[in-house]
Design an enzyme around this catalytic site. Structure first.
Site, short mmCIF file in Angstrom:
data_model
loop_
_atom_site.label_atom_id
_atom_site.label_comp_id
_atom_site.label_asym_id
_atom_site.label_seq_id
_atom_site.Cartn_x
_atom_site.Cartn_y
_atom_site.Cartn_z
N ASN A 124 -8.35 -6.51 -4.65
CA ASN A 124 -9.06 -6.16 -5.89
C ASN A 124 -10.54 -6.49 -5.78
O ASN A 124 -10.94 -7.40 -5.05
CB ASN A 124 -8.45 -6.90 -7.07
CG ASN A 124 -6.97 -6.57 -7.24
OD1 ASN A 124 -6.51 -5.53 -6.80
ND2 ASN A 124 -6.23 -7.47 -7.87
N HIS A 141 -11.70 -6.14 0.02
CA HIS A 141 -12.50 -4.93 -0.23
C HIS A 141 -13.81 -5.24 -0.96
O HIS A 141 -14.42 -4.34 -1.53
CB HIS A 141 -11.68 -3.91 -1.02
CG HIS A 141 -10.46 -3.45 -0.28
ND1 HIS A 141 -9.25 -3.21 -0.90
CD2 HIS A 141 -10.26 -3.21 1.04
CE1 HIS A 141 -8.36 -2.83 0.02
NE2 HIS A 141 -8.95 -2.83 1.19
N CYS A 149 -28.29 -3.82 -0.40
CA CYS A 149 -29.09 -2.69 0.08
C CYS A 149 -28.55 -2.22 1.43
O CYS A 149 -28.38 -3.03 2.35
CB CYS A 149 -30.55 -3.10 0.21
SG CYS A 149 -31.56 -1.84 1.02
N GLY A 240 1.81 -7.46 -6.88
CA GLY A 240 1.08 -6.40 -7.57
C GLY A 240 0.43 -5.39 -6.65
O GLY A 240 -0.69 -4.95 -6.90
N ASN A 266 6.46 -6.53 -7.36
CA ASN A 266 5.70 -5.33 -7.74
C ASN A 266 6.61 -4.40 -8.53
O ASN A 266 7.76 -4.19 -8.17
CB ASN A 266 5.19 -4.60 -6.49
CG ASN A 266 4.27 -3.45 -6.82
OD1 ASN A 266 3.16 -3.65 -7.31
ND2 ASN A 266 4.72 -2.22 -6.59
#
Length: 292
Positions: A124, A141, A149, A240, A266
């Site tokens: 997440n 992630h 930048c 999850g 899940n």
């Protein structure tokens, strides 16, 4: 006791039965037998905080709309794609950044505090594990709360960028139509057209969220680091996540190859169901607090 008082937001949580007492016992045994638990979380742990996911049946973004997340190549290549992305993100940011951890995030933080959880990897980008106080953690992630930048690598906080947006767009107004999983909202092309996007204040380069967009890859250093944490662990819990994205799935494959026991919590099927020791179809925030 404070944990149990958090009321879940179930608007984006698929329907499921309450936890079966036998399954609670099985997960309790799994966690008790583990000394160095490796936990991987996905969007399904944050749905109870009011953040929609992509894939949940009936309530996920893919089920409700034909919208798809931005692709890395498109963001880098197209100024109009970046303008559209940042306009939507600007409107959605105040709400998205205000989401708070739910019971499941707090339970995992507590497992870390007592030495049960060896390492947490989240797919997440919502910063909810950080807000909950987890420290032994990798954001696989990245995180939408940071911006960098593409040219010089300079980093700023997303909240700081919001102020730059406001200064550049003092009269720009847009009404949002629904919220998407990664903090943006639905806007029309007409609304987006006059939105001004700032460049990097250091070098004039392109600003991008510190997030791995679809079509991009997680850095080799981060992947190696997570593999090292997994090598130190004795079992894996997936909470999850349907594990459809390979960047996370590869670690479950590695755990399976090491013959580590794998438990999955899940709602709905996952890519791992056929080689998991234990599969539970319950809400993370309902089942995890029952485990001591």
């Amino acid at each position: 006791h404070s944990i149990s008082r958090i009321s879940p937001n179930l608007a984006f949580v698929p329907a499921c039965l309450p936890p079966d007492p036998m399954e609670v016992e099985e997960l309790q045994r799994f966690v008790s037998n583990s000394k160095r638990l490796f936990v991987m979380t996905g969007a399904g742990i944050s749905t109870e905080s009011g953040i929609p996911d992509y894939r949940s049946e009936g309530v996920g973004l893919y089920a409700r709309t034909d919208r798809r997340p931005i692709q890395h190549a498109e963001f880098v290549r197209s100024a109009s794609a970046r303008q559209r992305y940042w306009a939507r993100n600007f409107v959605g940011w105040p709400q998205f950044s205000s989401h708070q951890p739910n019971t499941a995030h707090l339970v995992l933080r507590d497992w870390e505090k007592v030495g049960k959880l060896h390492w947490l990897v989240t797919q997440n980008v919502d910063a909810l594990h950080t807000k909950a106080g987890s420290q032994r953690m990798t954001e696989l992630h990245g995180c939408t709360h940071r911006v960098f930048c593409l040219a010089c690598g300079d980093q700023i906080l997303r909240s700081e960028l919001q102020e730059h947006f406001e200064a550049l767009n003092p009269t720009w107004k847009a009404e949002a139509f629904g919220v998407a999983p990664d903090g943006d909202v639905f806007l029309t092309d007409e609304q987006v057209r006059n939105f001004q996007v700032p460049a990097c204040s250091k070098c004039g380069g392109i600003l991008k969220p510190d997030v791995t967009f679809f079509g991009d890859t997680v850095s080799r250093e981060k992947v190696n680091f997570v593999h090292q944490r997994l090598a130190e662990s004795d079992s894996m819990l997936v909470a999850g996540s349907s594990m459809q994205v390979y960047s996370g799935y590869r670690f479950a494959l590695a755990a399976w190859e090491k013959q580590l026991p794998i438990a999955i919590l899940n709602i709905g099927p996952t890519r791992l169901d056929h080689f998991a020791s234990l599969k539970l179809n319950s809400r993370c925030g309902e089942l995890l607090p029952l485990i001591v």
